[in-house]
Each structure stands twice: as C-alpha cells, then as structure tokens.
Design a protein around this motif. Sequence first.
Motif, PDB file in Angstrom:
ATOM      1  N   THR A  72      -5.301  -5.631  -7.002  1.00  0.00           N
ATOM      2  CA  THR A  72      -4.659  -4.980  -5.853  1.00  0.00           C
ATOM      3  C   THR A  72      -5.656  -4.154  -5.051  1.00  0.00           C
ATOM      4  OG1 THR A  72      -4.097  -2.997  -7.134  1.00  0.00           O
ATOM      5  CG2 THR A  72      -2.464  -4.785  -7.102  1.00  0.00           C
ATOM      6  N   ASN A 157      -4.633  -5.083  -1.490  1.00  0.00           N
ATOM      7  CA  ASN A 157      -5.182  -6.381  -1.881  1.00  0.00           C
ATOM      8  C   ASN A 157      -6.681  -6.242  -2.091  1.00  0.00           C
ATOM      9  OD1 ASN A 157      -6.321  -9.028  -1.763  1.00  0.00           O
ATOM     10  ND2 ASN A 157      -4.483  -9.784  -0.750  1.00  0.00           N
ATOM     11  N   ASP A 159      -8.980  -8.436  -2.233  1.00  0.00           N
ATOM     12  CA  ASP A 159      -9.801  -9.265  -1.368  1.00  0.00           C
ATOM     13  C   ASP A 159     -10.141  -8.520  -0.078  1.00  0.00           C
ATOM     14  OD1 ASP A 159     -11.131 -11.760  -1.092  1.00  0.00           O
ATOM     15  OD2 ASP A 159      -9.645 -12.358   0.390  1.00  0.00           O
ATOM     16  N   THR A 279       3.882  -8.703  -8.108  1.00  0.00           N
ATOM     17  CA  THR A 279       3.375  -7.362  -8.346  1.00  0.00           C
ATOM     18  C   THR A 279       4.310  -6.543  -9.238  1.00  0.00           C
ATOM     19  OG1 THR A 279       2.842  -5.253  -7.290  1.00  0.00           O
ATOM     20  CG2 THR A 279       4.420  -6.639  -6.156  1.00  0.00           C
ATOM     21  N   ASP A 336       0.207  -7.656  -0.244  1.00  0.00           N
ATOM     22  CA  ASP A 336      -0.117  -9.035   0.089  1.00  0.00           C
ATOM     23  C   ASP A 336       0.271  -9.982  -1.036  1.00  0.00           C
ATOM     24  OD1 ASP A 336      -1.106  -8.116   2.459  1.00  0.00           O
ATOM     25  OD2 ASP A 336      -3.217  -8.513   2.016  1.00  0.00           O
ATOM     26  N   ASP A 337       0.115  -9.532  -2.293  1.00  0.00           N
ATOM     27  CA  ASP A 337       0.483 -10.378  -3.440  1.00  0.00           C
ATOM     28  C   ASP A 337       1.965 -10.721  -3.405  1.00  0.00           C
ATOM     29  OD1 ASP A 337      -2.047 -10.496  -4.509  1.00  0.00           O
ATOM     30  OD2 ASP A 337      -1.761  -8.785  -5.837  1.00  0.00           O
TER      31      ASP A 337
END
Length: 476
Positions: A72, A157, A159, A279, A336-337
């Motif tokens: 996350t 997130n 990323d 999540t 986002d997950d």
Amino acid sequence: MASFDDMPTIEGADAEIISADEVDWVVETDVLIGGGGGTGLVAGLAAAENDELTVTVVEKSDSFGGNTSLSTGMIPAAGTRFQRAASIEERPEDMARDILEKNGYTTDENRVLHLCRESASLIHWLVDDWNIDLHLVDDFKYPKHSEYRMHAPPGRNGDNLITQLVERAEATENIELLTNSPLRKLVADDGSVVGAIAGKRHTEAIKADAVILATDGFAGNRRMVKNHCEEIADALYFGSDGNTGDGIRWGAQLGGELSCMDAYQAHATVAHQTGSLSTYAVVMNGGILVNEEGRRFGDETKGYSAFAVDVLEQPDGLGYEVFDADIFERLEGEFDDFDEAARLGAYASAGDVASLAEELGCDPERTAVAVERYNEAVMAGDPDEVGRTDGRSTLEAPFYGAKITGALFHTQGGLTVDEHARVVRTDGSVVENLYAGGGAAAGISGHGPSGYLSGNGLTTALGYGRLAGIHVSETL
C-alpha cells in the motif's frame, strides 16, 4: 501473483563470494546498491546527498519497485508534524510498544526503538528534501495500531511511491539506475566487500567502496520457504519474482548472522478468482470472514498476516469476506487496490446476506446467522462470538462480498544489522563495507506470521535504506 511451481528451487550455490584477486575490474563506483525497490531507491537518494559520491543502483528485473510497489506504500511513523496537525501526539516509544507487543517481545528491542525514533525524520526527509507526496491516513487503523501513524502516497498504493522515488533518483546527477542487471556474486578481499559481479547475459566486475544489499527476502525461493517457513510453503505467492534470497545467502557466507528466518508476512484476503488484493481496510471498517459452512473462524483483527494461516486452514483454503455498501463506498476511490479488485470483478453484491452467500458459495443460512450475531454484539457493545472488539460496525443491506484465500507476500527473516544497517557477523563484528535493508535484513516481526504489524515491512525497507545511505555518505 505467482505459483511456487514457477519459482527457483535451489537454496544456495557455490562460489557466490569470490576473491578480489580473481576478477578484473571493468566498472568503478563509490556506492553499489543491489536492488531497486524501496530500500535501494531510498538508500540511493540518501547516499547521493554527498555529491562527491557516485551511486549505482542495479535491479534484477526490467523495472524498479520490488515488494514496495506491491504494498500500500503506507509508511508508519511516530511524532511527525502531520500527526501534530491532526492533534495526534505520539512518541516513538508508543510505536515501538505496538510492534513489540504484536511480536511478543521476541525481537531486538533496541533495534525496534531505533527505527521508531528515526521514523519521523524519514517522513520529513522524504517530503521536505525529496518532495515525495505523503499524507496521514486518519480514517482507519490497521490491527493493533494504537494510533493513526500511517503516511501514504496517492491512492495508498506502493507503485505510486516507487514512481516518485524513481523520478527523484533519475533527476539526481550522481545516481545511475540500471535494470536487467542482477547482482551475481560479491567480491571480497580478506573478508571485506570490495565490489560485485553484476549483469544478465554479460557480466561485469564492479569495484565499489560500499555495497548495499537491497535484494529483498526469499519468498520467491521455493526451497528456502520450505526450509524456513514450511506452513506457508503451499500458499499462493503474491510478491516480486526477484525475491530469491541472494543477499541473505551472500551475507551468511561472509559470516553474517541470520535471525528470525521463520518470520514472514502473509495476507488473509486475496481474491481467489481474480488474484487481486482485497485491502484489509474492508475488515477494519467492519467486514467479517466466514468459511464454506458460513461460520466465523477467528478474530479477524488479529492481523492480516496471522489470520492468513487461519484462512488456509479452512476447507479448500478459502474464506468468504462479507461487508456492506457503506464500507464499499467508504473505500472506493481511496485505495487503488480496492478499486482494482472491484474493476476485476472480485466483489459480488446482493440485497440480503443469504443471496450474497449463495452467490459466493458459502452456506446461506449460517452466513446470515453469523452476520446477525455480529450485528447484535456490535449494538450491545460486547465482544462477538469470536472475541472481536476492534474495527466493528453493523452491516446493513445491500451487502458485498468476495471469495478469498491466504497468500505469502514476503519473508521477514534475514541478516542481522546494526544501527547503521551494516551486516553483523555471528561474532559481533561487522562485515566491512556491506550493508543490508528490507527483506535482506532481519525484520522486526519476531517469529512466524503472527508478529507482523502492518507497516513493519516498509519500516525496515525505507528505514534501513536511509540509514545505510546516510552512513556511506558520511564515511566514504
């Protein structure tokens, strides 16, 4: 997400440490960092603040990120100005207490406290010195967190965090970033590390004054997982393919002490059909889990790592997550997950619990009873049938749910390091010029999966990365 059938099976190999008199140096750098995840990128930024140093980051895969990009991206820290702005006064000792209570005081207390005392500086450094976009998460707490202390990138997130770190590194003149360039071997001279062999098809000997192992753990190495974390060896693997334990083995060959090799972080709610992460904010906002028989099987707030083992012990290793529209709407657009799981069709919905259960594949009548009993306990303010008291809210129609399973994310055992992230030998001395962080270093979660407190992974990844980078920038 990968199957262990695709993972390497060899735990170790001969001649991973070679003597300096066996190589001809082709390239020279001041600081060589093996691995371009959170640990390596943060270490690189910290080291590069000494503009007289050249810093080279070599990454095994074709892109940067590692396990940090799969997380996350939430970084726990105590005593930040972001907390104070939210009227939260927290000391590093409070954060350390949560970590130690979660692992039963089975890890080095001084090491935990040191990382916690450095945590606020880490956040302020990322934001102020490197313009990393982070915000305090104050709408929910992960299991066993006594205070709001998570600092997250956009979309919560990892990323997005990695993207920012890579952009900052690329814009820094004395940092060189290389992909498809795995470390192959370390080069040592009389026990001191003096460089490494790196490259994919064509290898080169790189001379360096310091080597930082940011190669992550061994969750992608089937044999190592079976040897050290057997109970999770047959689970799905939800981590970076590059986590094959290389740095841990190299450090051990140089006499490095290994600690807590049975420790790992698993996750209890990976959507079974889509392979996406649901999540754990679903649970901590009030969601519950039942098994195929529609029965609760434990307190979900014991933590997503520990509870993953409980999920895997259910029939077919499956659980069924049940929540409601209020939770869905609360999380939509925040994680986002969660949005990705929804987009892929991980979540079913229905007007009543029984209909939802029928669609998911668990017992409709018993699932409805489980929700009813849970709601009654919440309204009465009593512990529910599994003893849960945290993160609860009554569940009301319409309902949502997902078929989920447990998965292995990353390992938490590795090389013992000191306060500067230098690798420590079994005799207490340090391996000269060698540092480790993230999954290559022993974590702060004690043993097994139950000691993992959410955020422990990034605490050691970014925390040790910065400490290593600072030390080399000041001593080289």
